[in-house]
Design an enzyme around this catalytic site. Structure first.
Site, mmCIF file in Angstrom:
data_model
loop_
_atom_site.group_PDB
_atom_site.id
_atom_site.type_symbol
_atom_site.label_atom_id
_atom_site.label_comp_id
_atom_site.label_asym_id
_atom_site.label_seq_id
_atom_site.Cartn_x
_atom_site.Cartn_y
_atom_site.Cartn_z
ATOM 1 N N PRO A 79 29.066 -14.607 56.550
ATOM 2 C CA PRO A 79 28.258 -14.933 56.028
ATOM 3 C C PRO A 79 27.050 -15.965 56.759
ATOM 4 O O PRO A 79 25.828 -15.846 56.609
ATOM 5 C CB PRO A 79 28.789 -16.107 55.154
ATOM 6 C CG PRO A 79 30.374 -16.378 55.591
ATOM 7 C CD PRO A 79 30.465 -15.293 56.658
ATOM 8 N N ASN A 80 27.643 -16.652 57.996
ATOM 9 C CA ASN A 80 26.643 -17.473 58.565
ATOM 10 C C ASN A 80 26.774 -16.971 59.995
ATOM 11 O O ASN A 80 27.883 -17.135 60.893
ATOM 12 C CB ASN A 80 26.772 -19.018 58.580
ATOM 13 C CG ASN A 80 26.754 -19.316 57.126
ATOM 14 O OD1 ASN A 80 25.752 -19.042 56.531
ATOM 15 N ND2 ASN A 80 27.686 -20.113 56.648
ATOM 16 N N ASP A 127 37.088 -27.024 58.030
ATOM 17 C CA ASP A 127 37.584 -25.635 58.520
ATOM 18 C C ASP A 127 38.364 -25.864 59.780
ATOM 19 O O ASP A 127 37.748 -25.068 60.751
ATOM 20 C CB ASP A 127 36.808 -24.667 58.465
ATOM 21 C CG ASP A 127 36.713 -23.939 56.867
ATOM 22 O OD1 ASP A 127 37.324 -24.446 56.071
ATOM 23 O OD2 ASP A 127 35.795 -23.175 56.699
#
Length: 483
Positions: free
Chosen positions: A68-69, A179
């Protein structure tokens, strides 16, 4: 031909080799890095240029284009290598919040971090710029190794350096890291483990909270959906399990093995005979403390460092040796064109570039418009043909004029034309123009070694020796991959 200059190269260059030095200065007492460039804002165009137009070849995200990034590798005008994280368009709707958050993280400077050196907040674009770490992630070396498993001593160093990174961030008021996993640990030029600065950024929908996508989430996060400082310690404990087992093992299963005193089953079989049992027992004990159900029962970063420091007994052995990678400060064996670049032998480089011709353009994207069917296209091709003739006959000023006509029309994009004009500029003592063209050639064709080599020659001519050696190293690496 421009002759060899002993004063310029000193003892850094020998026949067929170049020593790539890393001038980074470190304050050993507090692990702060003293010479990382200051945080700054970049334009989207600067980062587009640095990443060759956000080329697919430059993606270094673990999940590539599906991430996503997306994270790209790139190179700034000063030849500094960077990692650029480009967020999806909905990640940070509040531009002010993003900029303020990035500036706070950008104030941190440690040899234990892959430091944040800039950001871009332009329109709806949100990007972070960090130091580039060229030697892969902990996940790659620990779980997906190809030649040898990670040594016990290196695993201990990873644990200690990560604990030191967390202690540094905590001391600077940055207690939360989201994370934390084996993909967030990176290895620098020397093979030293570094913690990615990207995980220090809040990543909630409005940039005002932390969340987690961890497979093994801390118990309190499951209850409250909030990450607290002790949650980071829990994730540190799961990383210790990774290092002990060489696998991504569920904490509940690991704790059952520990309670049953079945430590041998927990340990990576590849480590047999590499460690004293007492050291393994101590690391297992520390992991179980980090994985306590109640957050208040887990150690803090300072306690982690204190527990791990006595276990790190091979501190004098360089990280690149323990990791099994080449020494970045060692001499690099160069090909004929690499040697010519070191000697600044423009005549030899001309012969090589002339012999290659345009065959490498097959690997680059050639953009042809509707004008290709018009008289203008024929005139464009004629200017290129005249430029090639002048280049072959070493009429470099005429070649520059013809190639410039070809480039200005813009109906076709050719990295070889930019490379040839770059060399023509070098021949006519215009190194800055030569550097600009060599960079443009690499924007068009990111993995082309000739573009990197020409950048090196231009940088040497400009007196920018450190950047030139890095460009030379990049050229050699790209050429080796190509071959």
């Amino acid at each position: 031909m421009v002759g060899y200059c002993p004063k310029l190269f000193g003892c850094c260059c020998k026949h067929g080799h170049v020593a790539v030095v890393n001038p980074k200065k470190v304050n050993e007492k507090n692990n702060e890095a003293d010479d990382v460039q200051e945080f700054r804002e970049y334009s989207i165009e600067q980062l587009r240029m640095a990443t060759s137009g956000f080329a697919v070849e430059n993606i270094v995200s673990e999940h590539g284009e599906k991430s996503p990034n997306i994270v790209y590798k790139g190179k700034l005008d000063n030849q500094s290598r960077i990692a650029v994280k480009r967020f999806n368009r909905s990640a940070w709707p509040d531009a002010h919040q993003f900029l303020e958050e990035a500036k706070i993280v950008g104030q941190l400077r440690s040899q234990r971090l892959a430091n944040l050196i800039g950001c871009c907040c332009e329109g709806d674009e949100r990007l972070l710029v960090a130091e580039f770490m060229p030697n892969e992630t902990l996940a790659k070396h620990l779980f997906h190794w190809e030649t040898q498993p990670m040594k016990w001593a290196m695993r201990l160093r990873v644990a200690l350096y990560l604990a030191q990174a967390l202690e540094y961030c905590s001391n600077k008021g940055r207690h939360i890291y989201h994370d934390l996993n084996a993909h967030r640990l990176l290895f620098d030029d020397e093979g030293n483990p570094r913690l990615s600065c990207f995980g220090l950024m809040k990543n909630g929908r409005h940039g005002k909270s932390y969340n987690t996508n961890l497979v093994f989430t801390p118990p309190e996060y499951l209850r409250t959906s909030k990450v607290i400082p002790e949650s980071v310690i829990y994730s540190f404990g799961t990383l210790l399990l990774d290092l002990l087992s060489g696998k991504h093992i569920p904490p509940s299963h690991a704790l059952d093995l520990i309670r049953d005193r079945n430590i041998q089953t927990l340990m990576d079989s590849c480590l047999e005979g590499q460690f004293p049992n007492n050291d393994a027992t101590e690391l297992v004990r520390l992991a179980s403390r980090c994985l306590q159900y109640e957050p208040r029962e887990r150690p803090n970063p300072r306690s982690l460092v204190a527990s791990l420091t006595p276990l790190h007994k091979q501190s004098e052995v360089p990280s690149h040796v323990l990791l099994g990678i080449p020494d970045s400060a060692a001499d690099i064996a160069l090909s004929p064109i690499g040697e010519a670049c070191v000697r600044k032998d423009l005549t030899a480089i001309h012969e090589i570039v002339e012999s290659i011709g345009y065959k490498d353009d097959d690997g680059a994207a050639a953009e042809l418009s509707f004008q290709m069917w018009t008289n203008q296209m024929q005139e464009t091709l004629d200017s290129k043909k005249k430029g090639d003739s002048a280049f072959a006959h070493k009429n470099f000023k005429s070649a520059i004029e013809c190639y410039s006509q070809f480039i200005e029309v813009g109906t076709m994009v050719s990295p070889t034309v930019y490379a040839r004009r770059s060399l023509c500029y070098l021949m006519t003592d215009m190194p800055q123009e030569a550097l600009d063209d060599a960079v443009q050639a690499q924007v068009i064709f990111p993995v082309w070694h000739i573009a990197s080599y020409l950048q090196a020659v231009a940088l040497f001519a400009l007196g920018r020796e450190n950047e030139a050696r890095l460009a030379l190293k990049d050229g050699s690496s790209l050429e080796n991959k190509r071959n």
